[in-house]
Design a protein around this motif. Structure first.
Motif, PDB file in Angstrom:
ATOM      1  N   LYS A  64       0.830  -1.204   0.000  1.00 50.46           N
ATOM      2  CA  LYS A  64       0.000   0.000   0.000  1.00 50.46           C
ATOM      3  C   LYS A  64       0.864   1.253   0.000  1.00 50.46           C
ATOM      4  CE  LYS A  64      -4.418   0.484   2.149  1.00 50.46           C
ATOM      5  NZ  LYS A  64      -5.201   0.502   3.351  1.00 50.46           N
ATOM      6  N   GLU A  65       0.458   2.237  -0.789  1.00 50.55           N
ATOM      7  CA  GLU A  65       1.134   3.532  -0.823  1.00 50.55           C
ATOM      8  C   GLU A  65       0.080   4.620  -0.904  1.00 50.55           C
ATOM      9  OE1 GLU A  65       3.722   3.803  -4.173  1.00 50.55           O
ATOM     10  OE2 GLU A  65       5.062   2.247  -3.473  1.00 50.55           O
ATOM     11  N   GLU A  66       0.486   5.841  -0.600  1.00 50.47           N
ATOM     12  CA  GLU A  66      -0.408   6.980  -0.791  1.00 50.47           C
ATOM     13  C   GLU A  66      -0.547   7.238  -2.286  1.00 50.47           C
ATOM     14  OE1 GLU A  66      -2.071   8.773   1.607  1.00 50.47           O
ATOM     15  OE2 GLU A  66      -1.334   7.153   2.894  1.00 50.47           O
TER      16      GLU A  66
END
Length: 140
Positions: A64-66
């Protein structure tokens, strides 16, 4: 020879047949829908049409990343039956891949990709869109 859109999720490269892609949108406001799976981010109003949106990273288990400046929503059309938006990190290229570009040893690699293609110096996970869009039901 078929045309594929090459895109990035985290630090991995993925490909999807261009024939599934209706258009590519910049990130836009997403309206959350209660009581849905975590990877379903909600819906967007796309020129008067309500389209559900899936975070492809969460769906296929990529880190997960922004969302960033290059984050896009691929609007895919499943056999003219319905549209879904897939959130990806970055669009890289549209390329033609031949049968020789695919590694036959990687068929049925995992539940969301069905092969790996080699293009330039990249290894590209080819997305199995059907498995991304539809849940498998285990038979008892």
């Amino acid at each position: 020879m078929e045309q594929y859109l090459i895109f990035r999720l985290a630090d991995e490269y993925y490909g999807l047949l261009v024939s599934f892609i209706e258009n590519i949108e910049k990130m836009m406001p997403i309206t959350r829908v209660p009581n849905t799976k975590e990877y379903i981010k909600g819906v967007v109003n796309l020129r008067g049409e309500i389209v559900p949106v899936i975070d492809l990273r969460e769906k296929i288990g990529v880190k997960k990343e922004e969302f960033g400046e290059e984050t896009r929503i691929l609007i895919v059309n499943w056999k003219n039956e319905f549209k879904v938006g897939l959130i990806i990190d970055e669009v890289l290229d549209v390329v033609y891949l031949t049968k020789e570009d695919f590694d036959s040893a990687t068929r049925d690699r995992n539940e969301f990709t069905f092969s790996i293609a080699k293009y330039n110096n990249m290894l590209i996970n080819i997305i199995n869109l059907e498995d991304v869009l539809f849940e498998k039901v285990e038979e008892v």
